[in-house]
Structures are given as C-alpha cells and as structure tokens.
Design an enzyme around this catalytic site. Sequence first.
Site, short mmCIF file in Angstrom:
data_model
loop_
_atom_site.label_atom_id
_atom_site.label_comp_id
_atom_site.label_asym_id
_atom_site.label_seq_id
_atom_site.Cartn_x
_atom_site.Cartn_y
_atom_site.Cartn_z
N ARG A 175 0.80 -1.23 0.00
CA ARG A 175 0.00 0.00 0.00
C ARG A 175 0.83 1.27 0.00
O ARG A 175 0.58 2.19 -0.80
CB ARG A 175 -0.93 0.06 1.23
CG ARG A 175 -2.22 -0.69 1.06
CD ARG A 175 -2.57 -1.36 2.34
NE ARG A 175 -1.57 -2.37 2.62
CZ ARG A 175 -1.64 -3.62 2.15
NH1 ARG A 175 -2.66 -3.99 1.44
NH2 ARG A 175 -0.68 -4.50 2.40
N THR A 176 1.79 1.35 0.91
CA THR A 176 2.49 2.64 1.05
C THR A 176 3.27 2.94 -0.21
O THR A 176 3.23 4.05 -0.74
CB THR A 176 3.41 2.59 2.29
OG1 THR A 176 2.66 2.07 3.38
CG2 THR A 176 3.92 3.97 2.66
N LYS A 202 28.77 -2.40 -2.31
CA LYS A 202 30.23 -2.18 -2.44
C LYS A 202 30.78 -1.47 -1.22
O LYS A 202 31.95 -1.10 -1.19
CB LYS A 202 30.52 -1.35 -3.68
CG LYS A 202 30.02 -1.93 -4.98
CD LYS A 202 30.31 -0.92 -6.11
CE LYS A 202 29.39 -1.12 -7.29
NZ LYS A 202 29.33 0.06 -8.14
N ARG A 238 11.10 3.96 3.73
CA ARG A 238 10.73 2.96 4.74
C ARG A 238 11.97 2.18 5.13
O ARG A 238 12.74 1.75 4.26
CB ARG A 238 9.67 2.01 4.19
CG ARG A 238 9.46 0.81 5.11
CD ARG A 238 8.25 0.00 4.73
NE ARG A 238 7.03 0.73 5.01
CZ ARG A 238 5.81 0.20 4.92
NH1 ARG A 238 5.67 -1.07 4.54
NH2 ARG A 238 4.74 0.91 5.20
N HIS A 265 4.60 5.63 11.71
CA HIS A 265 4.13 5.54 10.33
C HIS A 265 3.17 6.73 10.13
O HIS A 265 1.96 6.56 10.03
CB HIS A 265 3.42 4.20 10.12
CG HIS A 265 3.23 3.79 8.69
ND1 HIS A 265 3.35 4.67 7.63
CD2 HIS A 265 2.89 2.59 8.15
CE1 HIS A 265 3.10 4.02 6.50
NE2 HIS A 265 2.82 2.76 6.79
N1 CP Z 1 -0.36 -0.09 5.76
C1 CP Z 1 0.87 -0.32 5.25
O1 CP Z 1 1.89 0.30 5.64
O2 CP Z 1 0.87 -1.29 4.30
P1 CP Z 1 2.15 -1.77 3.46
O3 CP Z 1 3.12 -2.38 4.46
O4 CP Z 1 1.64 -2.72 2.46
O5 CP Z 1 2.77 -0.54 2.86
#
Ligand code: CP
Length: 301
Positions: free
Chosen positions: A49-50, A78, A99, A127
């Site tokens: 999703r993100t 490297k 992320r 998040h």
């Molecule tokens: N909700 C969420 O962060 O989903 P993903 O891990 O699929 O990005």
Amino acid sequence: MKNLISMRDLSKKEILYFMEIAELIEKGELIPDMKGKLAALLFFEPSTRTHFSFATAMKKIGGQTITMRGTSGTSAKKGETFADTLQTIAQYAEIIIMRSPVEGAARFASEVVDIPVVNAGDGANQHPTQALLDLYSIMKTQGTLENLRIGVAGDLKFGRTVHSLVQAMSEFHPKFKFISPSFLKMPAYIKDDLTEKNIEFEELSEMTDNISDLDILYVTRIQKERFADLEDYEKVKGSYILEKSMLKGVKKNFKVMHPLPRVDEISTNVDNTEYAYYFQQAKNGVYMRQAIITILLGGVK
Ligand code: CP
C-alpha cells in the site's frame, strides 16, 4: 513544514491542514501540478500500500518516481554508506519517501539531505502518513475527529501504525480501548503522553464484549517480523480474530479499520458488512499522499 517524520512533530492545526488539502484533492477542487518533480521511493522493508499509493499519488499530480527496493543491485553492496547513498539520491529527486526497519532512520535521513523526507515507516516506531490517512478515513466516516471512542486491537507494542494513530488522535479528545495480549501492550511512553493529556484509556485482553460502544475498531496484525523469539509469536498467533458474529449490537456509525496487510485477524466474513472500511481506507491513502507530497513541495498556494 519541511519533513514528515513523526506525528509527535505535528500540531493539531497542521494535522487538520493535511485533512483539508486531501479533501480538496479528492473533491477535485484542488488539482496539484507537480510536473517536473521527482519522488525517490526508498523502501528497505516490504510494502504494498504505502509504496504503490505514493507512486500512484505522485503520478496523479503529474510527477514521476524512482524506486529502490532494498539494497540489492545498489552500491551499498560495495560498501557505500547510507549517508552517501542518501546524499546522492538527493541530487536526483525533489523528495525522499523512505521505509526502513531501523527506528530513527527517516529522522537521520532528514538530517543528512536538504530535500524533504517522508517517513513511510521506521521499524516499530512511527508511520505518520498512515496515521494521516487513518484520520482522514475517520473524519469521512464519522463526520468529526472529536470525542470518539476508539478501540485499538492487536500488536500494540510493535505496531507503528497504532503508535502514530494514537498520538495523532490524542489531539481530538478520544477515549481509547487498547486490546492486546499482555506482552504486546501499548508502550509506556505513549500511555504516559495520554495520561499527561488527560486522555482516558483502558487496557483489555479480549475483543469480544468490548466493541459495542465503539465508533471505530482499528485492528492490526501481530508483527511476526519484529519478534526476537518466534515461540512468543506462536503463543499469540490467531488469538485475535474479528468475526461477523461479533458485530451484533455495534453502533450504526461503527467502522472496522485496518492499515493492512491482514493475516487472519479480521475474518473475510466481515468484508461484506456495512462496517468494513479497510479497503476504502487504503484508497484514501492516495488522496492523503497527494496532499502530503504537494504540501511538502510547496505546491499549495
Ligand atoms: N499499511 C501499510 O503500511 O501497508 P504496506 O506495508 O503494504 O505498505
């Protein structure tokens, strides 16, 4: 506002500003133009999703993306330092969306580069873009963010989405029910913040019998990947499953939310009820992420 790293950095006014811009974008009353802008999506942990909603958001507002999924195939192999990689990417892109499994990684990145950095999840910490889309979803379903009763169920220790959500909602006078196994409770620093703000919360171990007075039940999966000892995971696996039969007697406005991915904590028999909202919630992520990119790149005049 230059970066989006933690909900703790945002005021209530700023949170509401994100809501306002997302709503204008969804209604077609604001059409951002990010033509010529490029977002670098650096994802060192899996994401559906993100990653895809940020990529979709950037394309819908006229921009483009470059992507790094893990370090395989890059010069990190490297021996290049993370700081040097970040500084290099910052020469190509206008914004970094990152992320990482490492708590604090996005904050570190924001101190290394001089372009905006968005935290798309850092370990079990934060998040914030998920929290903003969650609040947008709550606003859409409840008509307000104020004075709501919110149940948060599942892995409250490792679930970064619930940490950000609870911090964000604490600006709006909620009452919380935290429902989790005893060793996956909400971290003390978050509960201390709530106590300081006079926000009521209860800690419970069962979902059954505890949802009839809620406006929102926010369910999360047990975060298997964060357990040091998989035997502990096996003890709680499958212990929290929301079934359709448990929804008898809930409030009319009640909604079940989930950041997804789901493992087994919401039975698929809930999906076709009027209460399930998790896939619409994921769609709302595109509007909110268009708003986030546009605001951070100074595209709202
Ligand atoms: N909700 C969420 O962060 O989903 P993903 O891990 O699929 O990005």
